[in-house]
Design an enzyme around this catalytic site. Sequence first.
Site, short mmCIF file in Angstrom:
data_model
loop_
_atom_site.label_atom_id
_atom_site.label_comp_id
_atom_site.label_asym_id
_atom_site.label_seq_id
_atom_site.Cartn_x
_atom_site.Cartn_y
_atom_site.Cartn_z
N TYR A 1 0.83 -1.22 0.00
CA TYR A 1 0.00 0.00 0.00
C TYR A 1 0.86 1.26 0.00
N LEU B 1 5.43 -10.66 -2.30
CA LEU B 1 3.99 -10.72 -2.63
C LEU B 1 3.19 -11.47 -1.56
N ASP C 1 12.20 -12.47 -1.27
CA ASP C 1 12.00 -12.26 0.16
C ASP C 1 13.23 -11.54 0.72
N SER D 1 6.82 3.12 13.07
CA SER D 1 5.40 3.39 13.35
C SER D 1 5.26 4.15 14.66
N TYR E 1 3.99 -6.78 17.27
CA TYR E 1 4.22 -5.99 16.06
C TYR E 1 5.00 -4.72 16.41
N LYS F 1 9.05 -3.27 15.48
CA LYS F 1 9.45 -1.96 14.94
C LYS F 1 10.49 -1.31 15.87
N ASN G 1 -8.40 -4.49 9.49
CA ASN G 1 -8.19 -4.16 10.91
C ASN G 1 -8.34 -2.67 11.14
N ASN G 2 -8.05 -1.88 10.12
CA ASN G 2 -7.97 -0.43 10.30
C ASN G 2 -9.29 0.24 9.94
N GLY H 1 -5.88 -2.64 23.86
CA GLY H 1 -4.64 -2.03 23.39
C GLY H 1 -4.80 -0.64 22.80
N ASP H 2 -6.05 -0.17 22.66
CA ASP H 2 -6.25 1.17 22.08
C ASP H 2 -6.04 2.25 23.14
P1 NAD Z 1 1.52 -3.68 3.08
O1 NAD Z 1 1.27 -5.01 3.69
O2 NAD Z 1 0.56 -3.19 2.07
O3 NAD Z 1 2.99 -3.64 2.43
C1 NAD Z 1 4.07 -4.39 2.96
C2 NAD Z 1 4.65 -5.19 1.81
O4 NAD Z 1 5.78 -5.94 2.29
C3 NAD Z 1 3.69 -6.20 1.20
O5 NAD Z 1 3.60 -6.00 -0.18
C4 NAD Z 1 4.31 -7.56 1.53
O6 NAD Z 1 4.05 -8.52 0.50
C5 NAD Z 1 5.77 -7.21 1.66
N1 NAD Z 1 6.55 -8.10 2.52
C6 NAD Z 1 6.26 -8.49 3.79
N2 NAD Z 1 7.23 -9.29 4.25
C7 NAD Z 1 8.17 -9.42 3.26
C8 NAD Z 1 9.38 -10.11 3.15
N3 NAD Z 1 9.85 -10.89 4.12
N4 NAD Z 1 10.08 -10.00 2.00
C9 NAD Z 1 9.62 -9.23 0.97
N5 NAD Z 1 8.46 -8.56 1.03
C10 NAD Z 1 7.73 -8.65 2.16
O7 NAD Z 1 1.67 -2.64 4.28
P2 NAD Z 1 1.81 -1.06 4.24
O8 NAD Z 1 0.61 -0.51 4.92
O9 NAD Z 1 2.15 -0.59 2.90
O10 NAD Z 1 3.03 -0.87 5.24
C11 NAD Z 1 4.35 -0.70 4.79
C12 NAD Z 1 5.26 -0.59 5.99
O11 NAD Z 1 4.85 0.51 6.80
C13 NAD Z 1 5.24 -1.82 6.90
O12 NAD Z 1 6.55 -2.07 7.35
C14 NAD Z 1 4.36 -1.39 8.05
O13 NAD Z 1 4.67 -2.06 9.23
C15 NAD Z 1 4.67 0.10 8.13
N6 NAD Z 1 3.58 0.87 8.73
C16 NAD Z 1 2.33 0.79 8.20
C17 NAD Z 1 1.29 1.51 8.79
C18 NAD Z 1 -0.11 1.42 8.24
O14 NAD Z 1 -1.05 1.76 8.93
N7 NAD Z 1 -0.32 1.00 7.01
C19 NAD Z 1 1.53 2.32 9.90
C20 NAD Z 1 2.84 2.38 10.42
C21 NAD Z 1 3.86 1.66 9.81
C1 UD1 Z 2 -3.68 0.37 14.70
C2 UD1 Z 2 -2.66 -0.52 15.40
C3 UD1 Z 2 -1.29 0.16 15.34
C4 UD1 Z 2 -0.92 0.53 13.90
C5 UD1 Z 2 -2.02 1.43 13.34
C6 UD1 Z 2 -1.79 1.85 11.91
C7 UD1 Z 2 -3.92 -1.70 17.15
C8 UD1 Z 2 -4.15 -1.84 18.62
N1 UD1 Z 2 -3.06 -0.73 16.78
O1 UD1 Z 2 -3.75 1.55 15.41
O2 UD1 Z 2 -0.32 -0.73 15.85
O3 UD1 Z 2 0.32 1.22 13.88
O4 UD1 Z 2 -3.26 0.69 13.38
O5 UD1 Z 2 -1.79 0.74 11.08
O6 UD1 Z 2 -4.45 -2.46 16.36
N2 UD1 Z 2 -11.77 1.63 15.03
C9 UD1 Z 2 -13.11 1.37 15.16
N3 UD1 Z 2 -13.66 0.37 14.40
C10 UD1 Z 2 -12.93 -0.38 13.51
C11 UD1 Z 2 -11.54 -0.09 13.38
C12 UD1 Z 2 -10.99 0.91 14.15
O7 UD1 Z 2 -13.80 2.01 15.95
O8 UD1 Z 2 -13.49 -1.27 12.87
C13 UD1 Z 2 -11.17 2.71 15.82
C14 UD1 Z 2 -10.05 2.23 16.73
O9 UD1 Z 2 -10.53 1.91 18.00
C15 UD1 Z 2 -9.15 3.48 16.74
C16 UD1 Z 2 -9.39 4.15 15.40
O10 UD1 Z 2 -10.60 3.61 14.90
O11 UD1 Z 2 -9.57 4.33 17.74
C17 UD1 Z 2 -8.28 3.89 14.41
O12 UD1 Z 2 -8.06 2.49 14.34
P1 UD1 Z 2 -6.95 1.85 13.42
O13 UD1 Z 2 -7.16 2.27 12.02
O14 UD1 Z 2 -6.93 0.38 13.71
O15 UD1 Z 2 -5.58 2.54 13.91
P2 UD1 Z 2 -4.89 2.60 15.37
O16 UD1 Z 2 -5.85 2.24 16.43
O17 UD1 Z 2 -4.22 3.90 15.50
#
Ligand code: NAD
Ligand code: UD1
Length: 342
Positions: free
Chosen positions: A14, A36, A61, A127, A151, A155, A199-200, A295-296
């Site tokens: 993403y 992938l 990988d 993160s 997780y 980080k 999840n988000n 955990g929130d």
């Molecule tokens: P994503 O899952 O869309 O992208 C991660 C990519 O890494 C995927 O395409 C996956 O196939 C690849 N990957 C995973 N393990 C691998 C491995 N061992 N070798 C090669 N490729 C591998 O996630 P994203 O949201 O784009 O996140 C990117 C980075 O940012 C991640 O490290 C994530 O932890 C970090 N991050 C994301 C968020 C968020 O909310 N999206 C927030 C904070 C930090």
């Molecule tokens: C989550 C992760 C965090 C990660 C971040 C960005 C947890 C405990 N934390 O945090 O490690 O860095 O995503 O990827 O999972 N919410 C709802 N309903 C839903 C989904 C979320 O009410 O279906 C609420 C949550 O309680 C939160 C807010 O929306 O208050 C944002 O949630 P989310 O997108 O999961 O992000 P974080 O909680 O910040």
Amino acid sequence: MHTQTVALTGATGYIASHVVVALAEQGYNLVGFDNLSNSSAAVVERLEQLIDGPFAFHKVDIRDTATIAEALQQHQVDAVIHLAGLKAVGESVDDPLRYYDNNVAGSLSLLTAMRDACVNQLVFSSSATVYDPDQPSPLTETSQLGPINPYGRTKYVVERLIDDVAATSDLRAINLRYFNPVGAHPSGLIGEDPVGTPNNLMPFIMQVASGQRDELSIFGNDYDTPDGTCIRDYIHVTDLANGHVAALNALATVTTSEAINLGTGTGTSVLDVLRAAEQAVDRPIPTRVVERRAGDGAVSFADPALAADRLNWQADLTVAQACVDHWRWQRQNPTGYPDLSG
Ligand code: NAD
Ligand code: UD1
């Protein structure tokens, strides 16, 4: 224009896909690595459409040290942006070994490959989850760290690994602490494509809006916040991508390693996001208030001052814009990227 070559791990994910577009616009030569495991090969075609040219992609990988080192040498890479990683908090609690292996051993392998290929510039996707959730916001880079799940601890550990290597070698690194990435590229060609139940918050809301899910569960409305729902710092993925370009430029001024927040500095509640999404999709989104999620923390938003100072970067786009862009992506790709595996 730049003649530097940048390698991205997790390139088809993403965030990385948006970083690829931002770097291509600045004229960087690019190479992508991804196994992938959480993304689709279809992203490569979309990227080639967006950057109007070929994208050098290796399905590999990051734990395959020798292949990565060879590719870094072959492409004469100057800097690596390390985004590969697993990111689902719940999964990390259930299977910590898989998370430490992929995220920590994977980063160790990548750093080894970089050393072997003499690549000494790194930007790492960390993160805001590395901060202790009880710390008051705005969170600065010196706020107390204390991740509360595996997780987050991966980080934290990788940040320390990078700090230790940078302290004793010629590695120069920036650990970018992302807050909550949301939105999609305005073309609607690339965006977040979660596997299974999101999840988000934002992808979940958009799947309810498109009728794929019945209602949004709001995880608690009895927090000590103005409307009772949790407050987060939602940053448009385009702003986030531009932050990586800024970080690459700033590496020239880094001597060892630095941690820098990428956030907007503005806190937005779950109900605020919901209202912005309803505006964007032009229909009501059904909700139900349920128990708090374990955990929130109530409030988490960035102090973005260091990013402004060190990277000369700030976020410009709003949550409203992110909802519009995410909705376009969702409408154009209701089931995500096409499956190219068969
Ligand atoms: P994503 O899952 O869309 O992208 C991660 C990519 O890494 C995927 O395409 C996956 O196939 C690849 N990957 C995973 N393990 C691998 C491995 N061992 N070798 C090669 N490729 C591998 O996630 P994203 O949201 O784009 O996140 C990117 C980075 O940012 C991640 O490290 C994530 O932890 C970090 N991050 C994301 C968020 C968020 O909310 N999206 C927030 C904070 C930090
Ligand atoms: C989550 C992760 C965090 C990660 C971040 C960005 C947890 C405990 N934390 O945090 O490690 O860095 O995503 O990827 O999972 N919410 C709802 N309903 C839903 C989904 C979320 O009410 O279906 C609420 C949550 O309680 C939160 C807010 O929306 O208050 C944002 O949630 P989310 O997108 O999961 O992000 P974080 O909680 O910040």
